[in-house]
Design an enzyme around this catalytic site. Structure first.
Site, PDB file in Angstrom:
ATOM      1  N   LYS A 558       0.856  -1.180   0.000  1.00 34.82           N
ATOM      2  CA  LYS A 558       0.000   0.000   0.000  1.00 34.82           C
ATOM      3  C   LYS A 558       0.892   1.230   0.000  1.00 34.82           C
ATOM      4  CE  LYS A 558      -1.825  -1.579   3.778  1.00 34.82           C
ATOM      5  NZ  LYS A 558      -3.214  -1.584   3.370  1.00 34.82           N
ATOM      6  N   ARG A 559       0.299   2.386  -0.240  1.00 37.69           N
ATOM      7  CA  ARG A 559       1.059   3.633  -0.183  1.00 37.69           C
ATOM      8  C   ARG A 559       1.693   3.783   1.191  1.00 37.69           C
ATOM      9  NH1 ARG A 559      -0.883   8.802   1.035  1.00 37.69           N
ATOM     10  NH2 ARG A 559      -2.999   7.943   1.049  1.00 37.69           N
ATOM     11  N   LYS A 670      -8.760  -7.005  -2.428  1.00 36.60           N
ATOM     12  CA  LYS A 670      -8.068  -7.846  -3.413  1.00 36.60           C
ATOM     13  C   LYS A 670      -7.412  -9.044  -2.739  1.00 36.60           C
ATOM     14  CE  LYS A 670      -7.004  -3.543  -5.782  1.00 36.60           C
ATOM     15  NZ  LYS A 670      -5.989  -2.485  -5.872  1.00 36.60           N
TER      16      LYS A 670
END
Length: 837
Positions: A558-559, A670
């Site tokens: 993730k960021r 996801k």
């Protein structure tokens, strides 16, 4: 010379393969100007892309023709980001061409996989916001909803990340360097956009004062169209991205005088607008460029809709019946005063009528709970760059505040709190407030997020307009993130419940019938093992990293942001490392920790965390005492393409943000859909994942959002937590000692200082709960059958997180747009005579 062998293919129509071979060779010859034997890999990829797109173009033309002739109401999606991923695989899937293309290229002595790997994905987004936009476009086309996406064709997208001594270094993302076969430029449809200048006033024939903006300078927006094909749908929608170009490329007289730099200055300044995604905005110049970008793309988009999509002479008072604009976060909010400018100044509508039309056209999705992410623009900058828009914002605000004073007489604190214009610390436009006032609906992106929007971020507005606020939980497209990313899982699922689940993801529930089928669970485990081996092979070849597929793959992708708490994950890794170093016989389940993240170039704290992750990884990976038990991998330049290999390989999904900070998340969805168990806080969509998959199949830890608030209210003291937990203290002291920095204690001291000082995101407060939860994960992983059963329940019960469901929610709650069946055309812009209405 290459000899083409036209032999009968296995499993594919001879005619179809022959046709594809011929079309591919023609694209090489007439498109690239080369024969097969002299073609470079890039020539072959470009020819393949253009060959595949031919199979979608008739559907694309028919979709446009049907929608225009029907006068269908359309969704206009305005987003500064689109993380599309590679286009070839999606186009092959949509056109049902994978087998044909594979066989055709094999006959020519080529490999489809090799050509697929040559594609460079367009990095036109930063993270979940851009990925969500791409998922939504996919679902809109699949569901046959008339829609167009608008954005910016950044010449350099999100930066390409490299590591130097473990520290992030940004390099330009030159995704267009070798060309793209997926875009269709239309310079003849360029739109002019103005900046600066002044506003002139003059009376009209009825004596009413009219205002006209006279910009000081102009740039052109050149549209580039991308096809957005639906899956098993006749519809192919359009994504239109804008590139900035000077109205006059260069001054020939100045050029001939020898001042070459000055001659092309206008061109350089104009093209800067679409040069880079999210330029660093810590400087006044950076802030101005961001505002220019935002206005540029929405001005181009609205003008394009009015001039090229709506029929000639269309009465814009009827615009809400033909178009619904969705603002994807605050970046496109300047579109509200832009539409007002067109309606009032160009079309002569009175302010009240124009405002009614505008408010019924726009809807706003808020993607954040962080105050710093709710954009504000200095009034001085707006007045200089967009003077007419600033006047309109003042007028909108004045009328809104008058409305509030009538509703709440004497309550000036409320009026000032809700003003679109903030007065301190500088006079500025609150774009989230403008979006809320100027929209029909405002939605959050997960149940908790939407509740916190109503209760905290936009509390006064939700109290005033309770019916304006709603929730639409995010979703992801199963086409890319299962069908393409995890073909082995897709085949296993289809073999048991059929293929319809790809468009009806709730059908995954049918897999629960196999929860006690140990043969099926073993097959599911074999799919996961194969995906882990695939990831290990990729990272070995790409990054020289060596992962053991027998280990648990513990994934955090993730960021990089402090609230997402990659730092808490690092503390857990160091905890396990310290355990083994203190007791070599410690019973620790082997784990491979896989990170993927980029930090914003100016975000020093986030970049220091990346440096720490890599430093810990270097130490652990080189230490023979933990060999075969702990590994750390942080492959550089995490993007959609890499995600498609990492996500199917994950055993454990790390969703450990501080409760109340994550809007939703889509990576969590996801990973669950691909059979990873989630360890997470009750934050964002984690709550909905936990509720759907069941508490027994979700590993929860940490403070709740309410407990976070109580902890802070009680006077949170991180240093006391550190002193009271001996295990935590050993871990923090180990980092502070320089053990992961060749003995240089100062290297990561800022990270340690942030923990022991403010600890803004309560990393230490959640540490013990997190480590205990990870020990429960270890215990569960030791039982492979039980673990695979939990993985199955995650897959089977996550169908809710399809972007198709999210789009249905938007249609029902916000947009009210109907699907349109695409009719085949006669090729001349009309429908075939034998096709009914």
């Amino acid at each position: 010379m290459t000899t083409v062998n036209i032999a009968r293919p296995s499993g594919e129509s001879t005619d179809a393969v022959d046709t594809f071979v011929r079309e591919f060779l023609e694209e090489l010859r007439f498109g690239q100007g080369v024969e097969l034997g002299g073609a470079t890999p890039n020539d072959r990829y470009l020819a393949l892309g253009r060959t595949v797109r031919q199979y979608l173009m008739t559907r694309w033309m028919d979709t446009l023709s049907t929608q225009l002739q029907r006068g269908s109401k359309a969704v206009v999606y305005l987003s500064a980001e689109y993380l599309l991923g590679r286009q070839l695989d999606n186009a092959l899937l949509a056109a049902d061409l994978r087998g044909t293309a594979d066989e055709a290229l094999r006959r020519l002595g080529l490999s489809l996989d090799d050509l697929r790997d040559h594609e460079v994905e367009p990095g036109l987004g930063n993270g979940g916001l851009g990925r969500l936009a791409a998922c939504f476009l996919d679902s809109l086309a699949t569901m046959r909803i008339p829609a167009v996406g608008y954005g910016i064709r950044y010449e350099y997208g999100i930066f390409r990340q490299t590591f130097v001594d473990g520290w992030q270094v940004e390099q330009p993302d030159s995704w267009l360097q070798t060309g793209s076969p997926w875009e269709f430029p239309h310079p003849e449809m360029a739109v002019e956009v103005g900046f600066g200048g002044s506003v002139q006033s003059s009376p009209d024939e009825n004596g009413r004062e009219c205002r006209r903006w006279v910009p000081a300078s102009y740039v052109q927006g050149v549209p580039y169209n991308y096809m957005v094909p639906g899956y098993r749908s006749d519809a192919v929608n359009t994504l239109r991205l804008w590139r900035a170009r000077a109205t006059q490329a260069f001054d020939l007289q100045i050029f001939n005088s020898g001042d070459y730099v000055t001659a092309v200055r206008a061109q350089d300044e104009a093209e800067t607008i679409s040069k880079v995604l999210y330029p660093e905005d810590s400087t006044p110049q950076g802030k101005e460029l961001r505002l220019r970008q935002q206005y540029f793309f929405v001005a181009c988009s609205i003008r394009d809709l009015i001039d090229h999509v709506l029929p000639p002479g269309f009465d814009l008072r009827d615009l809400p019946d033909r178009a619904v604009f969705q603002l994807n976060d605050t970046h496109p909010v300047i579109a509200i005063p832009e539409l007002m400018r067109i309606l009032v100044d160009e079309r002569g509508l009175d302010f009240e009528t124009a405002w009614d039309v505008t408010r019924r056209c726009f809807n706003y999705t808020c993607h954040t709970l962080l105050p710093e992410a709710l954009e504000v623009w200095p009034v001085a900058l707006m007045e200089r760059l967009l003077p007419r828009h600033m006047q309109l914002v003042f007028e909108i605000n004045s009328r809104f505040l008058a409305e509030l004073r009538e509703a709440f007489p004497g309550d000036e604190p409320r009026v000032h709190a809700m003003s679109i214009i903030q007065e301190h610390p500088e006079r500025a436009v609150r774009m989230a407030y403008l979006a809320t006032v100027g929209s029909t609906r405002v939605n959050g992106v997960a149940e908790l997020h939407s509740q916190l929007l109503r209760d905290k971020v936009l509390h006064d507005f939700s109290a005033y307009w309770p019916d304006k606020f709603t929730n639409v939980t995010n979703g992801v497209t199963p086409r890319r993130f299962i069908r393409l990313a995890n073909p082995a899982l897709a085949a296993l699922v289809s073999g048991r419940i059929g293929q319809g689940w790809v468009n009806e993801l709730d059908r995954l529930r049918e897999l629960e019938a196999f929860a006690d089928d140990e043969d099926f669970l073993a097959e599911l485990g074999a799919v996961k093992r194969a995906n882990k081996e695939r990831l290990a092979a990729l990272l070995r070849e790409r990054d020289g990293l060596s992962l053991d597929p027998a280990a648990m793959f513990d994934v955090m992708v993730k960021r990089l942001h402090e609230y997402k708490r990659q730092l808490l994950k690092v503390l857990h890794i160091v905890t396990l490392y310290e355990r083994i170093k203190s007791d070599p016989t410690a019973d620790v389940v082997p784990r491979a920790f896989v990170f993927g993240a980029k930090a914003a170039p100016g975000y020093r704290a986030a970049k220091a965390i990346i440096g720490l992750v890599n430093a810990v990884g270097r130490t652990i990976n080189a230490d023979p005492d933990v060999a075969g038990r702990l590994q750390v991998a942080f492959p550089a330049n995490y993007n959609v393409t890499l995600a498609e290999t990492i996500i199917p390989a994950a055993d454990l999904s790390e969703q450990i943000s501080l409760a109340g900070k994550e809007a939703s998340g889509t990576g969590n969805m996801k990973l669950a859909l691909n059979g990873a168990l989630t360890i997470g806080t009750l934050d964002g969509a984690n709550i909905e994942i936990r509720d759907l998959v069941g508490e027994d199949n979700f590993v929860r830890f940490g403070l709740t959002e309410q407990e976070v608030e109580s902890c802070r209210a009680a006077g949170y003291a991180p240093h006391s937590v550190y002193e009271s937990d001996a295990g935590l203290k050993r871990v923090v002291d180990l980092i502070a000692s320089g053990a992961f920095a060749d003995g240089h204690a100062d290297v990561f001291w800022p990270v340690v200082e942030s923990l022991l000082g403010e600890d803004q995101y309560l990393v230490l407060a959640d540490y013990r709960s997190y480590v205990d939860a990870q020990d429960r994960v270890d215990a569960a992983y030791r039982n492979p059958v039980a673990w695979q059963r939990m993985a199955l329940y995650n897959i089977a019960r996550s169908g809710f997180f399809s972007s198709d469901r999210a789009i249905r929610d938007y249609l029902d709650r916000i947009w009210h747009v109907d699907p349109v069946d695409v009719l085949p055309s006669d090729g001349n812009g009309g429908f075939r005579a034998n096709v009914g209405p």
